[in-house]
Design a protein around this motif. Structure first.
Motif, mmCIF file in Angstrom:
data_model
loop_
_atom_site.group_PDB
_atom_site.id
_atom_site.type_symbol
_atom_site.label_atom_id
_atom_site.label_comp_id
_atom_site.label_asym_id
_atom_site.label_seq_id
_atom_site.Cartn_x
_atom_site.Cartn_y
_atom_site.Cartn_z
ATOM 1 N N HIS A 1 81.962 78.970 52.252
ATOM 2 C CA HIS A 1 83.168 78.446 52.233
ATOM 3 C C HIS A 1 82.802 77.080 51.529
ATOM 4 C CE1 HIS A 1 86.933 76.107 53.446
ATOM 5 N NE2 HIS A 1 87.281 76.855 52.336
ATOM 6 N N PHE A 2 81.821 76.501 52.278
ATOM 7 C CA PHE A 2 81.252 75.100 51.992
ATOM 8 C C PHE A 2 80.975 75.020 50.556
ATOM 9 C CE2 PHE A 2 77.130 73.003 51.736
ATOM 10 C CZ PHE A 2 77.554 71.472 52.013
ATOM 11 N N GLU A 3 80.015 75.920 50.265
ATOM 12 C CA GLU A 3 79.528 76.159 48.544
ATOM 13 C C GLU A 3 80.724 76.063 47.645
ATOM 14 O OE1 GLU A 3 76.099 78.605 48.117
ATOM 15 O OE2 GLU A 3 75.204 77.903 50.105
ATOM 16 N N THR A 4 81.628 76.900 48.081
ATOM 17 C CA THR A 4 82.774 77.178 47.135
ATOM 18 C C THR A 4 83.549 75.887 46.970
ATOM 19 O OG1 THR A 4 83.096 79.494 48.467
ATOM 20 C CG2 THR A 4 84.688 78.690 46.928
ATOM 21 N N VAL A 5 83.869 75.314 47.980
ATOM 22 C CA VAL A 5 84.817 73.949 47.807
ATOM 23 C C VAL A 5 83.957 72.880 46.970
ATOM 24 C CG1 VAL A 5 85.815 72.215 49.052
ATOM 25 C CG2 VAL A 5 85.853 74.581 49.835
ATOM 26 N N LEU A 6 82.754 72.715 47.442
ATOM 27 C CA LEU A 6 81.798 71.851 46.782
ATOM 28 C C LEU A 6 81.688 72.126 45.178
ATOM 29 C CD1 LEU A 6 81.109 70.739 49.539
ATOM 30 C CD2 LEU A 6 78.949 70.003 48.825
ATOM 31 N N ARG A 7 81.561 73.337 44.877
ATOM 32 C CA ARG A 7 81.404 73.731 43.487
ATOM 33 C C ARG A 7 82.865 73.490 42.874
ATOM 34 N NH1 ARG A 7 78.039 77.934 44.859
ATOM 35 N NH2 ARG A 7 75.928 77.418 43.896
ATOM 36 N N ARG A 8 83.883 74.048 43.614
ATOM 37 C CA ARG A 8 85.302 73.906 42.809
ATOM 38 C C ARG A 8 85.721 72.515 42.685
ATOM 39 N NH1 ARG A 8 89.373 73.406 46.977
ATOM 40 N NH2 ARG A 8 89.074 75.484 47.828
ATOM 41 N N MET B 1 73.936 70.295 52.574
ATOM 42 C CA MET B 1 73.871 71.651 53.108
ATOM 43 C C MET B 1 73.542 71.512 54.508
ATOM 44 S SD MET B 1 72.806 74.456 50.209
ATOM 45 C CE MET B 1 73.602 75.600 51.518
ATOM 46 N N GLU B 2 72.378 70.718 54.829
ATOM 47 C CA GLU B 2 71.965 70.647 56.127
ATOM 48 C C GLU B 2 72.843 70.072 57.193
ATOM 49 O OE1 GLU B 2 69.387 72.295 57.400
ATOM 50 O OE2 GLU B 2 68.901 73.120 55.561
ATOM 51 N N ILE B 3 73.453 68.956 56.643
ATOM 52 C CA ILE B 3 74.349 68.173 57.354
ATOM 53 C C ILE B 3 75.513 69.171 57.727
ATOM 54 C CG2 ILE B 3 76.123 66.234 57.599
ATOM 55 C CD1 ILE B 3 73.900 64.836 55.708
ATOM 56 N N PHE B 4 76.180 69.672 56.786
ATOM 57 C CA PHE B 4 77.312 70.561 57.113
ATOM 58 C C PHE B 4 76.793 71.900 58.048
ATOM 59 C CE2 PHE B 4 79.800 74.440 56.305
ATOM 60 C CZ PHE B 4 81.171 73.958 56.754
ATOM 61 N N ARG B 5 75.707 72.399 57.882
ATOM 62 C CA ARG B 5 75.298 73.507 58.666
ATOM 63 C C ARG B 5 75.040 73.200 59.967
ATOM 64 N NH1 ARG B 5 72.570 77.699 56.599
ATOM 65 N NH2 ARG B 5 71.214 76.596 55.117
ATOM 66 N N LEU C 1 83.048 65.338 53.716
ATOM 67 C CA LEU C 1 83.366 66.613 54.262
ATOM 68 C C LEU C 1 84.791 66.736 54.923
ATOM 69 C CD1 LEU C 1 80.246 67.858 55.842
ATOM 70 C CD2 LEU C 1 80.953 68.630 53.520
ATOM 71 N N ASN C 2 84.957 65.631 55.570
ATOM 72 C CA ASN C 2 86.374 65.485 55.977
ATOM 73 C C ASN C 2 87.286 65.392 54.875
ATOM 74 O OD1 ASN C 2 88.127 64.434 58.470
ATOM 75 N ND2 ASN C 2 88.261 62.728 57.078
ATOM 76 N N ASP C 3 87.123 64.541 53.792
ATOM 77 C CA ASP C 3 87.997 64.467 52.555
ATOM 78 C C ASP C 3 88.147 65.982 52.106
ATOM 79 O OD1 ASP C 3 88.237 61.742 53.408
ATOM 80 O OD2 ASP C 3 86.903 61.324 51.599
ATOM 81 N N LEU C 4 87.210 66.568 52.053
ATOM 82 C CA LEU C 4 87.378 68.016 51.487
ATOM 83 C C LEU C 4 88.001 68.828 52.449
ATOM 84 C CD1 LEU C 4 83.657 68.164 49.749
ATOM 85 C CD2 LEU C 4 86.039 67.651 48.575
ATOM 86 N N GLY C 5 88.219 68.445 53.625
ATOM 87 C CA GLY C 5 88.848 69.391 54.417
ATOM 88 C C GLY C 5 87.994 70.404 55.021
ATOM 89 N N LEU C 6 86.611 70.289 55.195
ATOM 90 C CA LEU C 6 85.634 71.068 55.392
ATOM 91 C C LEU C 6 85.352 70.856 57.084
ATOM 92 C CD1 LEU C 6 83.295 71.390 52.425
ATOM 93 C CD2 LEU C 6 84.533 73.105 53.440
ATOM 94 N N THR D 1 83.014 58.483 66.629
ATOM 95 C CA THR D 1 83.578 59.579 65.916
ATOM 96 C C THR D 1 82.945 60.908 66.110
ATOM 97 O OG1 THR D 1 84.574 57.977 64.470
ATOM 98 C CG2 THR D 1 84.967 59.823 63.910
ATOM 99 N N ARG D 2 83.802 61.810 66.371
ATOM 100 C CA ARG D 2 83.058 63.084 66.511
ATOM 101 C C ARG D 2 83.604 64.086 65.519
ATOM 102 N NH1 ARG D 2 82.203 65.372 71.760
ATOM 103 N NH2 ARG D 2 81.022 63.954 73.049
ATOM 104 N N PHE D 3 82.922 64.985 65.018
ATOM 105 C CA PHE D 3 83.371 65.843 64.089
ATOM 106 C C PHE D 3 83.288 67.186 64.495
ATOM 107 C CE2 PHE D 3 81.452 62.059 62.039
ATOM 108 C CZ PHE D 3 82.479 61.762 61.167
ATOM 109 N N ASP D 4 83.789 67.976 63.491
ATOM 110 C CA ASP D 4 84.232 69.651 64.224
ATOM 111 C C ASP D 4 84.406 70.498 62.799
ATOM 112 O OD1 ASP D 4 85.388 71.989 65.207
ATOM 113 O OD2 ASP D 4 86.933 71.008 66.441
ATOM 114 N N ALA D 5 83.729 71.410 62.653
ATOM 115 C CA ALA D 5 83.614 72.265 61.584
ATOM 116 C C ALA D 5 84.689 73.693 61.982
ATOM 117 C CB ALA D 5 82.271 72.593 61.119
ATOM 118 N N ASN D 6 84.854 73.681 63.035
ATOM 119 C CA ASN D 6 86.048 74.806 63.650
ATOM 120 C C ASN D 6 87.401 74.595 62.862
ATOM 121 O OD1 ASN D 6 87.515 76.849 64.499
ATOM 122 N ND2 ASN D 6 86.847 76.222 66.693
#
Lengths: 155, 155
Positions: free
Chosen positions: A14-21, A31-35, A72-77, B88-93
DNA sequence: CCAGACTTAAGAATGATTATAGTTGTGGAG
DNA sequence: CTCCACAACTATAATCATTCTTAAGTCTGG
């Protein structure tokens, strides 16, 4: 604690999809940060993410971690826990009540509901520790902010 | 917005009772600071309280406001909104979930409940703005902290 | 392969909150 | 009512997390 592998994979996709979009570049750092956030259930703060990501990418900078997390927060991830970027607010209302919080301006208003006060929590919660208070937090956009956002649309 | 006069008076009385009981000195600063928080319903932050109290006590320091607010918090006379003193804490769920938060150590854990997801909010909330998400926050003390706190008591 | 987006590094700036040190004021004792 | 010890106050300086700057080098995606 840890999120299931499959779930993590789904999130990554989903992350990759959104970033590309969004036309945002897919860098290892991102990637590592999101993972890292995706794979844990413990809501880490920027510093913790930084420390963990460092193991894989020894050169990341704390700055990038911050920038990426907000991106990531702004992108809703990802979302932030509790009121983000806000100062601590105080409340002298000790009776049981709940909150409506505007995500745009921070406007916060109490509301009451005997219904909500009777909430039954699942048993799993009891095993986490001693419960002291339960309250409902409603996030949304207050009337003022709604008005100010669509000054043109009247349809 | 404003709390009823009678309610404010009750809170002030309670405030004085508690301070005396705890052997904490009753200074104007403390009275004015508490009165300010007690009389408004808009959950001010330290800076706002400072500005308002200043009108009555032009010499108060911001520092005193902070110290007093946390003191009141420790005495149980006020509470904080959202996560206090925390980064600030982050959540990917992204799926609907709720939180249990330990007031001592900040430990936070997600929990799920289809029951809670169905919560019916009172109509009054709709009039405040557009609702985007509703989640339940349970505050308490996690198992670890409970253990560490009573190492002696076995009775 | 190239342009431009990203990242790093190292400071320095900000903004909220907290500590320090010296002064003031509260509340109990006389 | 006055005095005193010490809690609490003010002002100022220090912290801490977070963000911004600049400059130079790197990587992504077309």
């Amino acid at each position: 604690m840890k999120t299931e592998k499959r779930e993590v994979e789904e999130r990554m996709t989903h992350f990759e999809t959104v970033l590309r979009r969004e036309g945002v570049k897919l860098t290892h750092q991102r990637m590592e940060i999101f993972r890292e956030v995706a794979r844990t259930g413990d809501h880490p703060d920027a510093e913790q993410v930084f420390q963990r990501v460092r193991k894989h990418l020894p050169t990341v900078s704390l700055d990038t971690v911050y920038r990426t997390l907000w991106l990531l927060n702004d992108l809703g991830l990802v979302t932030t826990l509790g009121s983000s970027r806000e100062r601590t607010r105080f409340d002298a209302n000790l009776s049981s009540h709940h909150h409506f919080v505007c995500e745009q301006c921070g406007f916060t208003r109490d509301f009451y509901s005997t219904e909500l006060d009777k909430i039954q929590l699942p048993d799993s919660v009891d095993s986490l520790g001693e419960i002291e208070a339960t309250h409902v937090e409603v996030r949304g956009v207050c009337r003022n902010c709604v008005e100010n956002q669509k000054p043109k649309t009247q349809s």
